[in-house]
Scaffold this motif. Structure first.
Motif, short mmCIF file in Angstrom:
data_model
loop_
_atom_site.label_atom_id
_atom_site.label_comp_id
_atom_site.label_asym_id
_atom_site.label_seq_id
_atom_site.Cartn_x
_atom_site.Cartn_y
_atom_site.Cartn_z
N GLY A 12 0.80 -1.23 0.00
CA GLY A 12 0.00 0.00 0.00
C GLY A 12 0.83 1.27 0.00
N ALA A 13 2.16 1.15 0.14
CA ALA A 13 3.02 2.34 0.00
C ALA A 13 3.52 2.47 -1.43
CB ALA A 13 4.21 2.24 0.97
N GLY A 14 3.05 1.59 -2.31
CA GLY A 14 3.47 1.63 -3.71
C GLY A 14 2.49 2.43 -4.55
N TYR A 15 2.78 2.45 -5.83
CA TYR A 15 2.02 3.28 -6.76
C TYR A 15 0.54 2.88 -6.81
CZ TYR A 15 0.61 4.81 -11.48
OH TYR A 15 -0.07 5.34 -12.54
N GLY A 17 -1.07 0.41 -5.08
CA GLY A 17 -1.62 0.13 -3.76
C GLY A 17 -2.03 1.39 -3.02
N SER A 18 -1.29 2.48 -3.21
CA SER A 18 -1.66 3.72 -2.50
C SER A 18 -2.93 4.31 -3.12
CB SER A 18 -0.52 4.74 -2.51
OG SER A 18 -0.24 5.19 -3.82
N HIS A 19 -3.09 4.21 -4.43
CA HIS A 19 -4.33 4.69 -5.05
C HIS A 19 -5.52 3.83 -4.61
CE1 HIS A 19 -1.58 6.92 -7.70
NE2 HIS A 19 -2.60 7.71 -7.95
N ALA A 20 -5.30 2.52 -4.52
CA ALA A 20 -6.39 1.64 -4.08
C ALA A 20 -6.75 1.92 -2.62
CB ALA A 20 -5.99 0.18 -4.27
N SER A 21 -5.73 2.20 -1.80
CA SER A 21 -6.00 2.52 -0.38
C SER A 21 -6.87 3.77 -0.29
CB SER A 21 -4.69 2.73 0.38
OG SER A 21 -3.94 1.54 0.40
N LEU A 22 -6.55 4.77 -1.10
CA LEU A 22 -7.37 5.99 -1.10
C LEU A 22 -8.80 5.67 -1.54
CD1 LEU A 22 -4.98 8.65 -2.69
CD2 LEU A 22 -6.03 8.76 -0.42
N VAL A 45 1.41 6.39 1.71
CA VAL A 45 0.36 5.75 2.52
C VAL A 45 -0.61 6.84 3.00
CG1 VAL A 45 -0.11 4.38 4.59
CG2 VAL A 45 2.00 4.00 3.28
N PRO A 46 -1.89 6.71 2.69
CA PRO A 46 -2.83 7.77 3.07
C PRO A 46 -2.90 7.94 4.59
CG PRO A 46 -3.87 6.21 1.55
CD PRO A 46 -2.55 5.63 1.93
N ASP A 47 -3.14 9.17 5.01
CA ASP A 47 -3.21 9.48 6.44
C ASP A 47 -4.21 8.60 7.18
OD1 ASP A 47 -1.33 11.41 6.23
OD2 ASP A 47 -2.76 13.07 6.02
#
Ligand SMILES: NC(=O)c1ccc[n+]([C@@H]2O[C@H](COP(=O)([O-])OP(=O)(O)OC[C@H]3O[C@@H](n4cnc5c(N)ncnc54)[C@H](O)[C@@H]3O)[C@@H](O)[C@H]2O)c1
Ligand SMILES: O=c1ccn([C@@H]2O[C@H](COP(=O)(O)OP(=O)(O)O[C@H]3O[C@H](CO)[C@H](O)[C@H](O)[C@H]3O)[C@@H](O)[C@H]2O)c(=O)[nH]1
Length: 351
Positions: A12-15, A17-22, A45-47
């Motif tokens: 989730g700190a990757g390209y 994965g971070s968009h999916a987390s958001l 990584v989103p807040d």
């Protein structure tokens, strides 16, 4: 199954994965990120997400995380993905993409987790004369990256059949673009992806874009790819999670738009956005490149009800450029701003 249960996002700190987390957080779904930061960036990584630094291969840690957060579903992005690196270091790729995925799946089975969305790739398909590649097309990967991902897909399918782990394997075509609100993008240093590299050239971070091969049997001689906006791909993950939570069966889905764009077309799109010619260098074919790869993408729409909202090369390139400009303006003044060398060791012609 409650929408409010947290999901584990590996990588989730990757390209992507971070968009999916958001996208998950935007949909009200709590997120726990597990990432060892080998290529990822803590800033991505989103807040609103819980961050745990560690590896998918650390069975003790993963088991604790699954149980502590009462995880019912895993979105598994963590992996190694540079095709040329995989040719140089196949065992490293098998270790991360197969062995660590095996360990993660084993942890899931032991903790009773029954749902996984797995990041697979169009690189599982071999070269084909078909205009579009459907999910049932023969798989014939030509690189260790592709074969490691295909092996992981098969392992997960077999583990699923035996242990009740339902896996949605999403085969991404070429992912590009960035979050429209500028919340995340592709941080990757030394990236090799065409649109990222072209946007780095356009913003003066590299001196030229190497065009790898202009003698393919394609309309303009350069390779053709199906570029998908990362925000549409992120949304597909939210839908895949909901599908599995509704009891959907294991499935394999292409993620693309079904439209091909050549390397030259990407160059023109960047030039339209900047209003300036993009410095190019003609280079030899890159080993492992397939001439054309375009998704047959009906199944994902039918299965998940996915409706892309960010389609179109100009839109994708525009958001990538906006991200590069933002990263440049956020840099500390003392940071090195010298252009990095271009991607090819053997340039043949400047034009
Ligand atoms: N970018 C693309 O065009 C593309 C295309 C097809 C498939 N994929 C797949 O999508 C996934 C994500 O790719 P991306 O572009 O976001 O790459 P990325 O390198 O930005 O993200 C991968 C993340 O996983 C982490 N990671 C790697 N191995 C790990 C491990 N063992 N334990 C914990 N964390 C680990 C990295 O630190 C990184 O944050 C990958 O599995 C990749 O194979 C990407
Ligand atoms: O500096 C560059 C970079 C790329 N290209 C060309 O652009 C096309 C796309 O190359 P990318 O490296 O952007 O993407 P690939 O198609 O090689 O691979 C990407 O998409 C695949 C699925 O289609 C895999 O998932 C893989 O992880 C991911 O990197 C290729 O013809 C490549 O030769 C250039 O000409 N110059």
């Amino acid at each position: 199954m409650s929408e409010n249960r947290p999901v584990l996002v590996t990588g989730g700190a990757g390209y992507i994965g971070s968009h999916a987390s958001l996208a998950l957080l935007d949909a009200g779904i709590p997120v726990v990120v597990l990432d060892n930061l080998c290529t990822g960036d803590r800033r991505a990584v989103p807040d609103g997400a819980t961050f745990i630094q560690g590896s998918t291969g650390d069975a003790g840690l993963v088991g604790d995380v699954l149980r502590f957060f009462q995880i019912d579903a895993v979105l598994h992005f963590a992996g190694s993905l540079v095709v040329s690196d995989s040719v140089a270091n196949p065992l490293g790729y098998w270790r991360n993409n197969v062995c660590n995925t095996l360990s993660l799946a084993d942890s899931c089975v032991r903790a009773g987790v029954e749902r996984m969305v797995f990041s697979s790739t169009a690189a599982v398909y071999g070269p084909s004369d078909a205009a579009m590649v459907g999910e049932d097309a023969p798989t014939a990967p030509i690189t260790p990256y592709g074969s490691s991902k295909l092996s992981a897909e098969r392992m997960l399918a077999e583990a699923g059949a035996a242990h009740g782990l339902r896996v949605a394997a999403l085969r991404y075509f070429n992912v590009a673009g960035a979050d429209g609100a500028g919340r995340t993008g592709q941080y990757t240093a030394g990236a090799t992806h065409l649109i990222k590299v072209a946007c780095e050239v356009a913003t003066g971070q590299r001196d030229a874009l190497d065009v790898f091969g202009e003698d393919y049997g394609t309309p303009d001689g350069t390779c053709v790819r199906d570029f998908i906006h990362v925000s549409d791909l992120a949304e597909a993950h939210v839908l895949a999670l909901r599908y599995l939570r509704r009891g959907g069966e294991a499935t394999t889905l292409n993620c693309g738009y079904g439209t091909g764009h050549s390397v030259r077309a990407v160059v023109r799109a960047v030039e339209r956005e900047t209003g300036r010619p993009l410095p190019l260098r003609r280079a030899e074919r890159r080993p492992g490149d397939i001439p054309a790869l375009v998704a047959r993408a009906d199944r994902i729409r039918q299965t998940l009800g996915w409706q892309p909202r960010h389609q179109g090369l100009d839109r994708i390139v525009g958001s990538s450029l906006a991200w590069e400009r933002r990263m440049l303006s956020d840099r500390r003044p003392d940071e090195d701003r010298k252009p990095r060398p271009a991607t090819s060791a053997r340039p043949m012609l400047t034009h």
